[in-house]
Design an enzyme around this catalytic site. Structure first.
Site, PDB file in Angstrom:
ATOM      1  N   HIS A 219       1.177  -1.364  -0.177  1.00  0.00           N
ATOM      2  CA  HIS A 219       0.230  -0.169  -0.404  1.00  0.00           C
ATOM      3  C   HIS A 219       0.713   1.424  -0.221  1.00  0.00           C
ATOM      4  CE1 HIS A 219      -1.503   3.691   2.383  1.00  0.00           C
ATOM      5  NE2 HIS A 219      -2.316   3.963   1.666  1.00  0.00           N
ATOM      6  N   TYR A 222       0.474   9.514  -1.067  1.00  0.00           N
ATOM      7  CA  TYR A 222       1.238  10.346  -0.949  1.00  0.00           C
ATOM      8  C   TYR A 222       0.150  11.499  -0.923  1.00  0.00           C
ATOM      9  CZ  TYR A 222       5.425   7.965   0.217  1.00  0.00           C
ATOM     10  OH  TYR A 222       6.091   6.587   0.581  1.00  0.00           O
ATOM     11  N   GLY A 375     -18.498  12.744   1.534  1.00  0.00           N
ATOM     12  CA  GLY A 375     -19.327  12.361   0.373  1.00  0.00           C
ATOM     13  C   GLY A 375     -18.047  11.905  -1.125  1.00  0.00           C
ATOM     14  N   ARG A 377     -16.473   9.885  -3.545  1.00  0.00           N
ATOM     15  CA  ARG A 377     -16.571   8.706  -4.211  1.00  0.00           C
ATOM     16  C   ARG A 377     -16.042   7.348  -3.866  1.00  0.00           C
ATOM     17  NH1 ARG A 377     -14.662   4.769  -9.141  1.00  0.00           N
ATOM     18  NH2 ARG A 377     -15.826   4.670 -10.954  1.00  0.00           N
TER      19      ARG A 377
END
Length: 418
Positions: A219, A222, A375, A377
């Site tokens: 993973h 930045y 909120g 995506r």
């Protein structure tokens, strides 16, 4: 979730993937809507104005407990229900834009910090995707999207490949405003700031889950963040900071792999300050702790946040060097392990470790929490989750096995480069 309070029961009307946030339960339709005469419909605006809805309606993070309302009693609703999340619905774009910055000062100033950071994250996305495709043979699917408040993102996902079960590399450049609890999620701050807080955020985020359990998950993320003064607060200064990190999550422990990974991270840090690697290595070990299990989700790397104590150009260069370290740190490990033989039992252990990955991301990860509360995506936010995972009841690896060796390293972080 929307909730309609009926005369005799509480009915969950709809749910969303944002169900893990403290503001899970948004209020229902207003009394003037089509709820019907027998329904008492509670709006978030009514709750904020003082309608007390908690004595007969209890809302819990894992579901809804209901009690029958009694005549003459007030209904009470928690502050979490009353919170207006102001979700902005994204719009899908037919192709990737040349820039996601707002027209005007941001997009015109090519030497500005926002523009240079955007250029960096798009380049990293291209470089990492090219390196993954060269090994896997598959191609990333690309989705571009925009937000009504400004900005947007480009999500790339490779799913069902020959080497990676799922790999994603996302870029976002977004403008918006967040409630105080989202500010706390973004910063980890304990204090509360009044009013909604305008923000700009840009970043690149990636998680790669390989098929072979001998090959590790990686993973990296930045990001650059700015906030303006909260609404209703005059004269408050603008804040800015950098954050990010790269960490390794293997299912099986190969010490030489872990040392290689950490050495590449140290090399990137040492170019700027020899104190960076030990500081950010410990920060990584502390951050990726699954508190309810007392173990880390992996074997660490580096992690930093709220970094603003140096010249921003120097910190941009540092974040760039760290992002550039991902390919040399990770790709050699994949090339070494992707074709190793493995058993069904070893695959099942990989699935258990992925279950730990899911637990951390949905319960503790600040980026996930911030994305859901502002909120963002949903497909991009939850891209980090693996295609498959496993939870066995009360599972403990046998002492002395390779699985127990990995678990011990996750519970007891080591100094790999002594």
């Amino acid at each position: 979730m929307e909730v309609v309070v009926m005369a005799s029961q509480v009915l969950p009307v709809s749910s969303s993937a944002a169900g893990w946030s403290r503001s899970t339960f948004a209020a229902a339709k207003s009394p003037s809507s089509s709820c019907g005469k027998k329904a008492l419909c509670v709006s978030s605006s009514s709750a904020r104005k003082g309608l007390d809805l908690g004595a007969d309606l209890s809302l819990h993070g894992k579901g809804i407990s209901q009690r029958m309302p009694t005549a003459g009693r007030k209904l009470h609703v928690s502050a979490a229900v009353a919170e207006d999340r102001r979700i902005e619905q994204e719009s899908m774009l037919s192709e990737k834009p040349t820039t996601l910055l707002r027209e005007g000062e941001d997009s015109d100033d090519k030497n500005g910090l926002r523009a240079r950071f955007e250029q960096m994250v798009f380049r990293i996305q291209n470089d990492v995707c090219a390196a993954v495709e060269a090994i896997d043979g598959g191609k990333f699917r690309e989705d571009a999207w925009s937000r009504p408040g400004g900005g947007g993102g480009v999500s790339r996902v490779l799913q069902g490949g020959t080497v990676w079960e799922k790999a994603g590399v996302n870029v976002s450049v977004v403008y918006g405003s967040m409630p105080p609890e989202a500010y706390r999620a973004a910063t980890g701050a304990a204090s509360t700031k009044p009013g909604r807080i305008p923000f700009f955020a840009s970043g690149v985020s990636s998680v790669m889950h390989p098929i072979n359990p001998m090959a590790p998950t990686v993973h990296f993320n930045y990001r650059y963040f700015e906030t303006d003064a909260p609404e209703g607060v005059e004269g408050a200064p603008r804040a800015w900071w950098f954050g990010g990190g790269t960490d390794l999550t293997p299912s099986y422990f190969f010490e030489e792999d872990v040392k290689h990974f950490h050495q590449v991270q140290k090399n990137a840090c040492d170019k700027f300050d020899p104190a960076f690697y030990p500081k950010y290595k410990k920060w990584c070990d502390d951050y990726f702790l699954i508190k309810h299990r007392g173990e880390r989700r992996g074997l660490g790397g580096i992690f930093f946040d709220d970094l603003n104590d140096r010249d921003p150009n120097e910190l941009l260069a540092f974040a760039t060097a760290c992002a550039d370290s991902v390919i040399p740190a990770y790709i050699p490990l994949i090339e070494k392990r992707k074709d190793m033989a493995y058993t069904q039992e070893q695959k099942e252990w990989q699935q258990l470790r992925r279950g730990r990955y899911v637990e951390f991301n949905l319960v503790y990860d600040r980026g996930t929490t911030f994305g859901l509360q502002t909120g963002g995506r949903i497909e991009s936010i939850l891209m980090s989750l693996p295609l498959t995972a496993r939870w066995e009841y009360d599972h403990h690896p046998e002492e002395g096995t390779e699985e127990a060796k990995l678990l011990d390293a996750c519970k007891n972080p080591k100094e790999w480069l002594l």
